[in-house]
Motif scaffolding. Structure first.
Motif, PDB file in Angstrom:
ATOM      1  N   MET A 103      21.124  -0.071  -7.459  1.00  0.00           N
ATOM      2  CA  MET A 103      21.065  -0.775  -6.184  1.00  0.00           C
ATOM      3  C   MET A 103      20.380  -2.131  -6.294  1.00  0.00           C
ATOM      4  O   MET A 103      20.906  -3.154  -5.840  1.00  0.00           O
ATOM      5  CB  MET A 103      20.357   0.104  -5.149  1.00  0.00           C
ATOM      6  CG  MET A 103      20.105  -0.553  -3.809  1.00  0.00           C
ATOM      7  SD  MET A 103      18.576  -1.549  -3.699  1.00  0.00           S
ATOM      8  CE  MET A 103      17.332  -0.270  -3.785  1.00  0.00           C
ATOM      9  N   SER A 104      19.175  -2.182  -6.882  1.00  0.00           N
ATOM     10  CA  SER A 104      18.421  -3.430  -6.898  1.00  0.00           C
ATOM     11  C   SER A 104      18.939  -4.405  -7.956  1.00  0.00           C
ATOM     12  O   SER A 104      18.841  -5.624  -7.771  1.00  0.00           O
ATOM     13  CB  SER A 104      16.925  -3.153  -7.098  1.00  0.00           C
ATOM     14  OG  SER A 104      16.696  -2.397  -8.255  1.00  0.00           O
ATOM     15  N   GLY A 105      19.512  -3.899  -9.051  1.00  0.00           N
ATOM     16  CA  GLY A 105      20.084  -4.792 -10.048  1.00  0.00           C
ATOM     17  C   GLY A 105      21.305  -5.525  -9.530  1.00  0.00           C
ATOM     18  O   GLY A 105      21.469  -6.732  -9.750  1.00  0.00           O
ATOM     19  N   ILE A 106      22.171  -4.792  -8.835  1.00  0.00           N
ATOM     20  CA  ILE A 106      23.346  -5.423  -8.214  1.00  0.00           C
ATOM     21  C   ILE A 106      22.895  -6.464  -7.197  1.00  0.00           C
ATOM     22  O   ILE A 106      23.428  -7.578  -7.140  1.00  0.00           O
ATOM     23  CB  ILE A 106      24.231  -4.354  -7.554  1.00  0.00           C
ATOM     24  CG1 ILE A 106      24.813  -3.411  -8.616  1.00  0.00           C
ATOM     25  CG2 ILE A 106      25.353  -4.998  -6.742  1.00  0.00           C
ATOM     26  CD1 ILE A 106      25.427  -2.152  -8.041  1.00  0.00           C
ATOM     27  N   LEU A 107      21.915  -6.095  -6.386  1.00  0.00           N
ATOM     28  CA  LEU A 107      21.382  -7.025  -5.388  1.00  0.00           C
ATOM     29  C   LEU A 107      20.858  -8.287  -6.050  1.00  0.00           C
ATOM     30  O   LEU A 107      21.139  -9.406  -5.597  1.00  0.00           O
ATOM     31  CB  LEU A 107      20.268  -6.334  -4.600  1.00  0.00           C
ATOM     32  CG  LEU A 107      19.445  -7.230  -3.671  1.00  0.00           C
ATOM     33  CD1 LEU A 107      20.294  -7.741  -2.525  1.00  0.00           C
ATOM     34  CD2 LEU A 107      18.227  -6.469  -3.140  1.00  0.00           C
ATOM     35  N   ALA A 108      20.075  -8.129  -7.135  1.00  0.00           N
ATOM     36  CA  ALA A 108      19.493  -9.293  -7.806  1.00  0.00           C
ATOM     37  C   ALA A 108      20.581 -10.233  -8.304  1.00  0.00           C
ATOM     38  O   ALA A 108      20.474 -11.463  -8.155  1.00  0.00           O
ATOM     39  CB  ALA A 108      18.600  -8.831  -8.958  1.00  0.00           C
ATOM     40  N   ALA A 109      21.630  -9.686  -8.905  1.00  0.00           N
ATOM     41  CA  ALA A 109      22.698 -10.530  -9.426  1.00  0.00           C
ATOM     42  C   ALA A 109      23.401 -11.286  -8.297  1.00  0.00           C
ATOM     43  O   ALA A 109      23.700 -12.484  -8.420  1.00  0.00           O
ATOM     44  CB  ALA A 109      23.697  -9.676 -10.204  1.00  0.00           C
ATOM     45  N   ILE A 110      23.670 -10.603  -7.194  1.00  0.00           N
ATOM     46  CA  ILE A 110      24.332 -11.256  -6.062  1.00  0.00           C
ATOM     47  C   ILE A 110      23.475 -12.379  -5.513  1.00  0.00           C
ATOM     48  O   ILE A 110      23.946 -13.503  -5.299  1.00  0.00           O
ATOM     49  CB  ILE A 110      24.646 -10.222  -4.961  1.00  0.00           C
ATOM     50  CG1 ILE A 110      25.703  -9.235  -5.435  1.00  0.00           C
ATOM     51  CG2 ILE A 110      25.116 -10.925  -3.674  1.00  0.00           C
ATOM     52  CD1 ILE A 110      25.920  -8.069  -4.482  1.00  0.00           C
ATOM     53  N   ARG A 111      22.213 -12.097  -5.282  1.00  0.00           N
ATOM     54  CA  ARG A 111      21.328 -13.103  -4.680  1.00  0.00           C
ATOM     55  C   ARG A 111      21.070 -14.274  -5.614  1.00  0.00           C
ATOM     56  O   ARG A 111      20.951 -15.417  -5.165  1.00  0.00           O
ATOM     57  CB  ARG A 111      20.017 -12.452  -4.266  1.00  0.00           C
ATOM     58  CG  ARG A 111      20.157 -11.437  -3.122  1.00  0.00           C
ATOM     59  CD  ARG A 111      20.678 -12.092  -1.837  1.00  0.00           C
ATOM     60  NE  ARG A 111      19.938 -13.286  -1.525  1.00  0.00           N
ATOM     61  CZ  ARG A 111      18.750 -13.308  -0.913  1.00  0.00           C
ATOM     62  NH1 ARG A 111      18.190 -12.173  -0.541  1.00  0.00           N
ATOM     63  NH2 ARG A 111      18.129 -14.433  -0.652  1.00  0.00           N
ATOM     64  N   LEU A 112      20.976 -14.025  -6.912  1.00  0.00           N
ATOM     65  CA  LEU A 112      20.811 -15.131  -7.864  1.00  0.00           C
ATOM     66  C   LEU A 112      22.027 -16.049  -7.828  1.00  0.00           C
ATOM     67  O   LEU A 112      21.893 -17.282  -7.826  1.00  0.00           O
ATOM     68  CB  LEU A 112      20.596 -14.585  -9.272  1.00  0.00           C
ATOM     69  CG  LEU A 112      19.217 -13.993  -9.576  1.00  0.00           C
ATOM     70  CD1 LEU A 112      19.227 -13.264 -10.908  1.00  0.00           C
ATOM     71  CD2 LEU A 112      18.142 -15.081  -9.579  1.00  0.00           C
ATOM     72  N   ALA A 117      13.220  -6.702 -13.771  1.00  0.00           N
ATOM     73  CA  ALA A 117      13.303  -5.272 -14.059  1.00  0.00           C
ATOM     74  C   ALA A 117      13.731  -4.537 -12.798  1.00  0.00           C
ATOM     75  O   ALA A 117      12.956  -4.398 -11.852  1.00  0.00           O
ATOM     76  CB  ALA A 117      11.968  -4.749 -14.564  1.00  0.00           C
ATOM     77  N   ALA A 118      14.969  -4.091 -12.799  1.00  0.00           N
ATOM     78  CA  ALA A 118      15.529  -3.345 -11.671  1.00  0.00           C
ATOM     79  C   ALA A 118      15.858  -1.940 -12.150  1.00  0.00           C
ATOM     80  O   ALA A 118      16.959  -1.428 -11.943  1.00  0.00           O
ATOM     81  CB  ALA A 118      16.773  -4.053 -11.136  1.00  0.00           C
ATOM     82  N   THR A 119      14.887  -1.323 -12.793  1.00  0.00           N
ATOM     83  CA  THR A 119      15.105  -0.057 -13.479  1.00  0.00           C
ATOM     84  C   THR A 119      14.903   1.156 -12.595  1.00  0.00           C
ATOM     85  O   THR A 119      15.116   2.291 -13.032  1.00  0.00           O
ATOM     86  CB  THR A 119      14.157   0.045 -14.693  1.00  0.00           C
ATOM     87  OG1 THR A 119      12.833  -0.299 -14.280  1.00  0.00           O
ATOM     88  CG2 THR A 119      14.582  -0.917 -15.787  1.00  0.00           C
ATOM     89  N   GLY A 120      14.486   0.955 -11.361  1.00  0.00           N
ATOM     90  CA  GLY A 120      14.337   2.077 -10.443  1.00  0.00           C
ATOM     91  C   GLY A 120      13.016   2.800 -10.607  1.00  0.00           C
ATOM     92  O   GLY A 120      12.195   2.490 -11.475  1.00  0.00           O
ATOM     93  N   VAL A 121      12.818   3.789  -9.746  1.00  0.00           N
ATOM     94  CA  VAL A 121      11.568   4.547  -9.716  1.00  0.00           C
ATOM     95  C   VAL A 121      11.772   5.951 -10.260  1.00  0.00           C
ATOM     96  O   VAL A 121      11.027   6.420 -11.125  1.00  0.00           O
ATOM     97  CB  VAL A 121      11.020   4.620  -8.267  1.00  0.00           C
ATOM     98  CG1 VAL A 121       9.698   5.379  -8.240  1.00  0.00           C
ATOM     99  CG2 VAL A 121      10.839   3.218  -7.694  1.00  0.00           C
ATOM    100  N   LEU A 122      12.793   6.643  -9.794  1.00  0.00           N
ATOM    101  CA  LEU A 122      12.998   8.047 -10.133  1.00  0.00           C
ATOM    102  C   LEU A 122      14.231   8.187 -11.012  1.00  0.00           C
ATOM    103  O   LEU A 122      15.338   8.438 -10.534  1.00  0.00           O
ATOM    104  CB  LEU A 122      13.131   8.880  -8.853  1.00  0.00           C
ATOM    105  CG  LEU A 122      11.966   8.766  -7.864  1.00  0.00           C
ATOM    106  CD1 LEU A 122      12.241   9.605  -6.624  1.00  0.00           C
ATOM    107  CD2 LEU A 122      10.649   9.165  -8.508  1.00  0.00           C
ATOM    108  N   HIS A 123      14.046   8.001 -12.313  1.00  0.00           N
ATOM    109  CA  HIS A 123      15.192   8.106 -13.211  1.00  0.00           C
ATOM    110  C   HIS A 123      14.866   8.819 -14.516  1.00  0.00           C
ATOM    111  O   HIS A 123      15.715   8.880 -15.415  1.00  0.00           O
ATOM    112  CB  HIS A 123      15.778   6.715 -13.494  1.00  0.00           C
ATOM    113  CG  HIS A 123      14.826   5.734 -14.104  1.00  0.00           C
ATOM    114  ND1 HIS A 123      14.899   5.326 -15.409  1.00  0.00           N
ATOM    115  CD2 HIS A 123      13.767   5.081 -13.577  1.00  0.00           C
ATOM    116  CE1 HIS A 123      13.931   4.459 -15.659  1.00  0.00           C
ATOM    117  NE2 HIS A 123      13.240   4.300 -14.563  1.00  0.00           N
ATOM    118  N   HIS A 124      13.675   9.388 -14.648  1.00  0.00           N
ATOM    119  CA  HIS A 124      13.327  10.197 -15.810  1.00  0.00           C
ATOM    120  C   HIS A 124      13.067  11.626 -15.335  1.00  0.00           C
ATOM    121  O   HIS A 124      11.994  11.923 -14.801  1.00  0.00           O
ATOM    122  CB  HIS A 124      12.086   9.641 -16.518  1.00  0.00           C
ATOM    123  CG  HIS A 124      12.289   8.281 -17.117  1.00  0.00           C
ATOM    124  ND1 HIS A 124      13.015   8.086 -18.268  1.00  0.00           N
ATOM    125  CD2 HIS A 124      11.873   7.055 -16.710  1.00  0.00           C
ATOM    126  CE1 HIS A 124      13.037   6.792 -18.551  1.00  0.00           C
ATOM    127  NE2 HIS A 124      12.347   6.153 -17.626  1.00  0.00           N
TER     128      HIS A 124
END
Length: 488
Positions: A18-27, A135-142
């Motif tokens: 979610m946040s990585g896609i957002l970052a690319a769009i906004r950049l 870093a748009a790696t998320g919080v809950l992924h491990h």
């Protein structure tokens, strides 16, 4: 610099959720065109790619869990199912041309700051460099796996809820689920009627907030598509409800809002569970809101199905035929699912991150993860985090959080583009003072009232934003540049 001679910056984004896609769009919208996203898997979507268990849905109303610039008139329900959310992110990435920027199957293993730039390496051996890393790696992924003596001898299927094995049949089978967090509650609602026997292994009872999940009619969706202002009004109404009822209530353990939440949860328990013995098993011993509040319209109904059982005896071990509890009872199972959550303090790790003068992020975060406004870390210039440590993970929509943070980061990046700064790095004393204020405020929140939850850090302090929604929005609106070192 003039507009025509501004510095062209290269960006690397870690993660295509979610946040990585957002970052690319906004950049891109801000005029940056040298962007690469590294995604460790073969598909975008983050948590909505990895979590595909039966019943998965977002516990934030769908029209809030939506990019502000990309409304979706077609959400099927108020709380959207996970498959729809994944499709939304895939569709949005394609609409904004983000997919070609993604390097799939490339996990960044090292990120080292050297001579003013970030040097990156992936597990495949790819080398890259960037002026700015997000870093748009998320919080809950491990996934966090429970310690289960004898699990290797289990004769059935065993997997974590975030690694769902869709090849395992469930209908008419004996299914056991370990855990009582949001995931386990949703799985219970989805499977308790399908299994021949359904066993929910509970270590800690949960407060359940009775939030309904109505479907949007065809007519409503047509109105939203035809009249964007109606959709905008609904979004604002939902936003205000979430702020008033949850976000601004939980930051004060003695607030009227917390009392209202507790009253609603208690009434739901008292009226929703018929059997007094089961009701007492389901009654938490801590205050409502101390753990992440679980929203469900039908969990109590699901756990009272004839084929369902709530197991409160602790697990002694696993045998070939099933799970044996401390009371000596063997719960025979065909499928065992660990809905036991995630390791919540990893963030960008296990990527090796080294900042100025070789400072290692693992050493900096040895006691606990911390970041100034959850965005920046001293000694790690031009590295920014989305939904990083101690952000509003427990009380706001994470899309809203990421959008606020992106606005903040883009303003900082502008100082790099126009040449007024060569490096953006937060002052250590500013970050320390901020964290001290945050910790003091966090002790007054409902999360500090005596339960064990993934919100708490190693010192038992809530690792979240402890102030109001409006204060977060105001803080993110404009960076206080005196907080950053003047590296021109």
């Amino acid at each position: 610099m003039s507009r025509t001679t501004r510095r062209r910056l290269r960006f690397v984004i870690l993660g295509a959720g979610m946040s990585g896609i957002l970052a690319a769009i906004r950049l891109r919208q801000a005029g940056h065109d040298d962007i690469t996203l590294y995604e460790k898997t073969d598909r975008l979507g983050g948590t909505w790619r990895e979590n595909t268990y039966p019943g998965i849905a977002c516990d934030v109303p769908a029209h809030l869990y939506t990019y502000s610039f990309e409304p979706n008139a077609g959400w099927s329900r108020m709380l959207a199912p996970g498959s729809e959310i994944l499709q939304y992110f895939e569709r949005t990435a394609d609409r904004y041309g983000i997919r070609p920027l993604i390097r799939f199957g490339e996990e960044v293993t090292a990120c080292v700051f050297d001579e003013g730039r970030w040097q990156l390496q992936t597990a495949r051996g790819t080398r890259d460099e960037a002026d700015v890393v997000i870093a748009a790696t998320g919080v809950l992924h491990h996934p966090r796996m429970p310690e289960l003596p004898g699990i290797e001898r289990f004769g059935g299927a065993y997997f974590h809820s975030a690694r769902w094995d869709h090849g395992v049949p469930l209908d008419g089978r004996r299914v056991g689920v370990i855990g009582t967090g949001s995931t386990a509650i949703q799985i219970t609602s989805a499977l308790s009627r399908r299994a021949s026997k359904y066993s929910l292994f509970q270590r800690t009872a949960q407060w359940i907030f009775p939030m309904e999940n109505p479907a949007y009619s065809t007519e409503e969706k047509q109105v939203f598509a035809r009249e964007p202002e109606r959709l905008g009004a609904l979004r604002e109404e939902l936003n205000r409800m979430m702020i008033d009822v949850i976000a601004d209530a939980v930051i004060d353990a003695e607030s009227a809002g917390v009392k209202n939440l507790a009253d609603a949860c208690l009434q739901n328990l008292e009226q929703g569970v018929r059997d007094p013995l089961l009701r007492e098993k389901l009654r938490p011993t801590y205050r409502a809101g101390c753990k992440r509040l679980i929203l469900s319209p039908d969990f109590y109904e699901a756990i009272q199905q004839p084929m369902a059982e709530l197991v409160t005896e602790s697990i002694e071990g696993v045998e070939p035929a099933g799970v044996r509890t401390r009371d000596g009872c063997l719960h025979q199972l065909d499928v065992l699912i660990a809905a036991t959550g995630f390791v919540a303090d990893r963030f960008v790790r296990p990527t090796v991150v080294r900042g100025r003068n070789g400072v290692d992020l693992d050493e900096v975060w040895a006691a606990k993860p911390a970041a100034y406004l959850s965005v920046a870390i001293p000694d790690f210039p031009n590295l920014f985090l989305l939904n990083g440590p101690n952000g509003p993970v427990g009380n706001f929509s994470l899309i809203q959080v990421a959008e606020f943070q992106l606005d903040y980061i883009l303003q900082l990046v502008e100082h790099l583009r126009d040449g007024s700064l060569r490096e953006i790095r937060v002052r250590p004393e500013v970050a320390t003072a901020y964290e001290e204020r945050r910790v003091e405020a966090a002790r007054k929140t409902i999360w500090s009232t005596g339960c064990n939850s993934w919100y708490l850090d190693a010192q038992g302090v809530p690792a979240s934003w402890p102030w109001t929604f409006s204060k977060f929005a105001q803080t993110m609106a404009r960076p206080e540049m005196t907080a950053f070192e003047d590296v021109a």
